[in-house]
Design a protein around this motif. Structure first.
Motif, short mmCIF file in Angstrom:
data_model
loop_
_atom_site.label_atom_id
_atom_site.label_comp_id
_atom_site.label_asym_id
_atom_site.label_seq_id
_atom_site.Cartn_x
_atom_site.Cartn_y
_atom_site.Cartn_z
N ARG A 87 -6.10 6.04 5.23
CA ARG A 87 -7.55 5.79 5.32
C ARG A 87 -7.93 5.22 6.69
NH1 ARG A 87 -6.31 3.50 0.20
NH2 ARG A 87 -6.85 4.88 -1.53
N GLY A 88 -7.36 5.80 7.72
CA GLY A 88 -7.69 5.40 9.07
C GLY A 88 -7.01 4.14 9.56
N ARG A 89 -6.20 3.53 8.71
CA ARG A 89 -5.52 2.29 9.09
C ARG A 89 -4.03 2.54 9.23
NH1 ARG A 89 -3.51 -2.36 6.20
NH2 ARG A 89 -3.99 -1.32 4.21
N ALA A 90 -3.43 2.02 10.30
CA ALA A 90 -2.00 2.21 10.56
C ALA A 90 -1.20 1.15 9.82
CB ALA A 90 -1.71 2.16 12.04
N ILE A 91 -0.35 1.60 8.88
CA ILE A 91 0.51 0.68 8.12
C ILE A 91 1.92 0.76 8.70
CG2 ILE A 91 1.54 0.24 5.86
CD1 ILE A 91 -0.95 1.45 4.61
N THR A 111 -0.06 12.02 4.16
CA THR A 111 -0.32 10.91 5.07
C THR A 111 0.34 11.19 6.42
OG1 THR A 111 -0.47 9.29 3.30
CG2 THR A 111 0.09 8.44 5.48
N GLN A 165 0.83 -1.20 0.00
CA GLN A 165 0.00 0.00 0.00
C GLN A 165 0.86 1.26 0.00
OE1 GLN A 165 -3.62 0.51 0.20
NE2 GLN A 165 -2.86 2.54 -0.31
N VAL A 187 -0.64 6.41 8.61
CA VAL A 187 -2.09 6.33 8.78
C VAL A 187 -2.76 6.57 7.43
CG1 VAL A 187 -4.08 7.14 10.07
CG2 VAL A 187 -1.81 7.16 11.13
N GLU A 196 4.37 4.31 11.95
CA GLU A 196 3.08 3.91 11.39
C GLU A 196 2.63 5.00 10.43
OE1 GLU A 196 1.42 4.25 15.18
OE2 GLU A 196 3.01 2.91 15.87
#
Length: 373
Positions: free
Chosen positions: A347-351, A301, A295, A345, A343
């Motif tokens: 779309r609200g998700r921590a990668i 971001t 991703q 972030v 991390e």
């Protein structure tokens, strides 16, 4: 995206359409973002052979008159007066608060300096430089010129037979005035991809002849999409995204552009902030980032550590040479060490991600022993 009716065109607009280029608005110009082969193929053509980019939207200008180099040093920390004829240097145009108005290239042509400016900033640059010029020194924009970038390990083999001068003998950041395909040209061995390559400045009326000759010799046409992925892999900043008028050279990890003598004189615009940050460290630093997985993390971001914001991505996308996403951004200095876990972030998700040294793909410029940029 700008209204296509209001966009300017480069001298190669007709050729881009003939080649199937998909045109978009960029910095006020209609420019090809890609050709039918696609961004991935154009990117790989540059990494393995040679790609041809139209960068005629960029600004070109001549600085003439006795004391021109000293005058330019009032607004850049680069060593312009030490620049030898036949050489080019990367430089930063500074404001009084220590921010970067633009990054640009300056070449010494013997009787004048030649500047290449970013497309979106060229009018601002001309005003900022013009404001510090003494009587007898003039900055003359050259909108009558086009600019081509021939980039990749195969660039020399393609250009050399078409140029009258000895292109093969040019080192990185070398400058040569020589006809190409019979058209008078200013050739510099530099570029924005991390690969060996050349930028070729020519009269606008000769642009299509030179471009067609380079394409016929084996260069692949490439657009803005590949240019962006190539420069991102090379860890090179983009003005307006990774650097701007609020960013200092120290924050941006561009201190290599500060001349040794200039660090002793401190007589350029913004010197007070630059000196303070060199002595005490900046609050934030530009870093390379490798996200886990596939991703990509785009500009803006949020960068976090244990859920707490520590910075922001300024450039991000997919790195075709790595077959993985890459990014650059700014983080608080305390968290800027290579290998630091982060991390992103999205779309609200921590990668999960980590800080990594740049360039992500090694630079392959033509270095010559005893020659410095």
């Amino acid at each position: 995206m700008a209204d296509t009716q209001s966009l300017l065109e480069t001298p190669l607009a007709g050729l881009h359409r003939e080649l199937g280029g998909r045109m978009v608005g960029f910095a006020g110009y209609s420019m090809p973002v890609q050709y039918p082969a696609g961004i991935m193929a154009e990117h790989q053509a540059c990494r393995t052979g040679a790609a041809l980019f139209d960068v005629s939207h960029m600004g070109q200008a001549e600085l003439r008159g006795e004391g021109a180099a000293a005058a330019l040093e009032r607004v850049t920390p680069a060593e312009v007066q030490a620049l030898k004829p036949g050489r080019q240097r990367y430089a930063l145009l500074m404001n009084e608060s220590g921010g970067i108005i633009d990054d640009f290239m300056v070449a010494h042509l013997g009787d004048r300096l030649f500047l290449v400016l970013n497309a979106s900033r060229k009018a601002v640059d001309v005003e900022a430089i013009g404001a510090v010029l003494p009587a007898g020194v003039s900055l003359v924009p050259r909108p009558d010129r086009a600019l081509l970038a021939l980039q990749g390990p195969g660039a020399e083999a393609i250009l050399a037979p078409l140029a009258e001068g000895d292109v093969a003998a040019m080192p990185f950041m070398g400058v040569l005035e020589s006809p190409v395909a019979g058209v008078p040209a200013l050739i510099t061995r530099s570029g924005y991809t991390g690969e060996d390559g050349f930028e070729i400045g020519i009269p606008a009326e000769g642009a299509e002849k030179v471009a067609r000759a380079l394409l016929a010799a084996g260069a692949a046409p490439a657009g803005l999409g590949a240019r962006d992925s190539l420069r991102l892999e090379a860890g090179l900043p983009l003005y307006g995204q990774d650097i701007d008028e609020t960013t200092s050279p120290v924050e941006a990890a561009l201190t290599f552009s500060l001349g040794k003598r200039r660090r002793m004189e401190w007589n350029f615009a913004g010197a007070e902030r630059v000196r303070e940050e060199l002595d005490s460290g900046p609050k934030r630093l530009r870093v390379g980032i490798l996200p886990d997985g596939r991703q990509p993390a785009r500009a803006h971001t949020e960068i976090a550590i244990n859920g707490l914001p520590v910075g922001e991505v300024t450039s991000g996308g997919f790195g075709p040479s790595l077959n993985a996403p890459v990014a650059m951004g700014y983080v608080a200095r305390a968290h800027a060490g290579d290998g630091t876990a982060l991390e992103l972030v999205v779309r609200g998700r921590a990668i999960p991600a980590r800080i990594a040294p740049t360039p992500f793909v090694p630079h392959r410029y033509k270095r010559v022993a005893g020659v410095v940029a």
